[in-house]
Design a protein around this motif. Sequence first.
Motif, mmCIF file in Angstrom:
data_model
loop_
_atom_site.group_PDB
_atom_site.id
_atom_site.type_symbol
_atom_site.label_atom_id
_atom_site.label_comp_id
_atom_site.label_asym_id
_atom_site.label_seq_id
_atom_site.Cartn_x
_atom_site.Cartn_y
_atom_site.Cartn_z
ATOM 1 N N ILE A 104 6.475 -35.261 16.028
ATOM 2 C CA ILE A 104 6.501 -33.673 15.759
ATOM 3 C C ILE A 104 5.839 -33.543 15.027
ATOM 4 C CG2 ILE A 104 8.297 -32.108 14.976
ATOM 5 C CD1 ILE A 104 10.538 -33.701 16.392
ATOM 6 N N GLN A 105 5.515 -34.103 13.753
ATOM 7 C CA GLN A 105 4.838 -33.865 12.565
ATOM 8 C C GLN A 105 3.122 -33.936 13.092
ATOM 9 O OE1 GLN A 105 5.734 -36.868 9.873
ATOM 10 N NE2 GLN A 105 6.708 -35.224 8.405
ATOM 11 N N SER A 106 2.802 -34.590 14.040
ATOM 12 C CA SER A 106 1.377 -34.810 14.325
ATOM 13 C C SER A 106 1.121 -33.814 15.120
ATOM 14 C CB SER A 106 1.194 -36.175 14.678
ATOM 15 O OG SER A 106 1.583 -36.586 15.747
ATOM 16 N N SER A 107 2.021 -33.289 16.059
ATOM 17 C CA SER A 107 1.737 -32.316 17.255
ATOM 18 C C SER A 107 2.909 -31.756 17.622
ATOM 19 C CB SER A 107 0.797 -32.981 18.384
ATOM 20 O OG SER A 107 0.331 -32.183 19.240
ATOM 21 N N PRO A 108 3.404 -30.675 16.824
ATOM 22 C CA PRO A 108 4.772 -30.065 17.611
ATOM 23 C C PRO A 108 4.533 -29.318 18.706
ATOM 24 C CG PRO A 108 3.929 -28.918 15.650
ATOM 25 C CD PRO A 108 2.794 -30.200 15.720
ATOM 26 N N GLU A 109 3.177 -28.658 18.969
ATOM 27 C CA GLU A 109 3.057 -27.985 20.194
ATOM 28 C C GLU A 109 3.234 -28.697 21.557
ATOM 29 O OE1 GLU A 109 0.301 -28.676 18.135
ATOM 30 O OE2 GLU A 109 0.985 -27.115 16.697
ATOM 31 N N GLN A 110 3.166 -30.112 21.422
ATOM 32 C CA GLN A 110 3.266 -30.939 22.608
ATOM 33 C C GLN A 110 4.920 -30.829 23.233
ATOM 34 O OE1 GLN A 110 3.071 -35.077 22.270
ATOM 35 N NE2 GLN A 110 3.838 -34.962 20.402
ATOM 36 N N PHE A 111 5.792 -30.128 22.572
ATOM 37 C CA PHE A 111 7.218 -30.137 22.944
ATOM 38 C C PHE A 111 7.529 -28.923 23.475
ATOM 39 C CE2 PHE A 111 6.752 -33.477 19.725
ATOM 40 C CZ PHE A 111 7.367 -34.625 20.265
ATOM 41 N N PRO A 112 8.325 -29.000 24.493
ATOM 42 C CA PRO A 112 8.553 -27.669 25.095
ATOM 43 C C PRO A 112 9.329 -26.654 24.438
ATOM 44 C CG PRO A 112 9.831 -29.343 26.320
ATOM 45 C CD PRO A 112 8.828 -30.040 25.248
ATOM 46 N N ILE A 113 9.247 -25.347 24.566
ATOM 47 C CA ILE A 113 10.209 -24.526 23.975
ATOM 48 C C ILE A 113 11.391 -24.491 24.614
ATOM 49 C CG2 ILE A 113 10.592 -21.948 23.420
ATOM 50 C CD1 ILE A 113 7.777 -21.908 22.921
ATOM 51 N N PHE A 114 12.716 -24.701 24.005
ATOM 52 C CA PHE A 114 13.969 -24.883 24.547
ATOM 53 C C PHE A 114 14.779 -23.472 24.524
ATOM 54 C CE2 PHE A 114 18.565 -25.650 24.236
ATOM 55 C CZ PHE A 114 18.841 -26.516 25.384
ATOM 56 N N LEU A 115 14.477 -22.762 23.521
ATOM 57 C CA LEU A 115 15.229 -21.439 23.138
ATOM 58 C C LEU A 115 14.017 -20.427 22.921
ATOM 59 C CD1 LEU A 115 18.378 -21.738 21.175
ATOM 60 C CD2 LEU A 115 18.034 -21.241 23.549
ATOM 61 N N LYS A 116 13.631 -19.495 24.048
ATOM 62 C CA LYS A 116 12.357 -18.694 23.843
ATOM 63 C C LYS A 116 12.557 -17.562 22.727
ATOM 64 C CE LYS A 116 8.784 -17.545 26.762
ATOM 65 N NZ LYS A 116 8.485 -17.482 28.305
ATOM 66 N N ARG A 117 13.787 -16.910 22.603
ATOM 67 C CA ARG A 117 13.962 -16.116 21.933
ATOM 68 C C ARG A 117 14.032 -16.457 20.249
ATOM 69 N NH1 ARG A 117 19.496 -16.923 23.131
ATOM 70 N NH2 ARG A 117 20.732 -16.984 21.246
ATOM 71 N N LYS A 118 14.247 -17.652 19.905
ATOM 72 C CA LYS A 118 14.365 -18.205 18.664
ATOM 73 C C LYS A 118 13.235 -19.040 18.254
ATOM 74 C CE LYS A 118 19.270 -17.995 17.816
ATOM 75 N NZ LYS A 118 20.619 -18.941 17.523
#
Length: 68
Positions: free
Chosen positions: A15-29
Amino acid sequence: MNRVKSEFTQAVSRIQSSPEQFPIFLKRKNIRRCVASPQTSIYFKVNKNDIEIYAVFDNRRNPKKRKL
């Protein structure tokens, strides 16, 4: 217990090295989800230079009990 600790530590490092690789779970937050192991998910949000962990959830539990 050490295996679980190791999996969690590795997931946090990813997560620290590349947080963008994980999908968004709750779009509004804008909360993302990292599956640390088949049993555990980490929910987090990226703010400028910080990463906030909102929850660590046991995937074996009822998903309706997730409060984010």
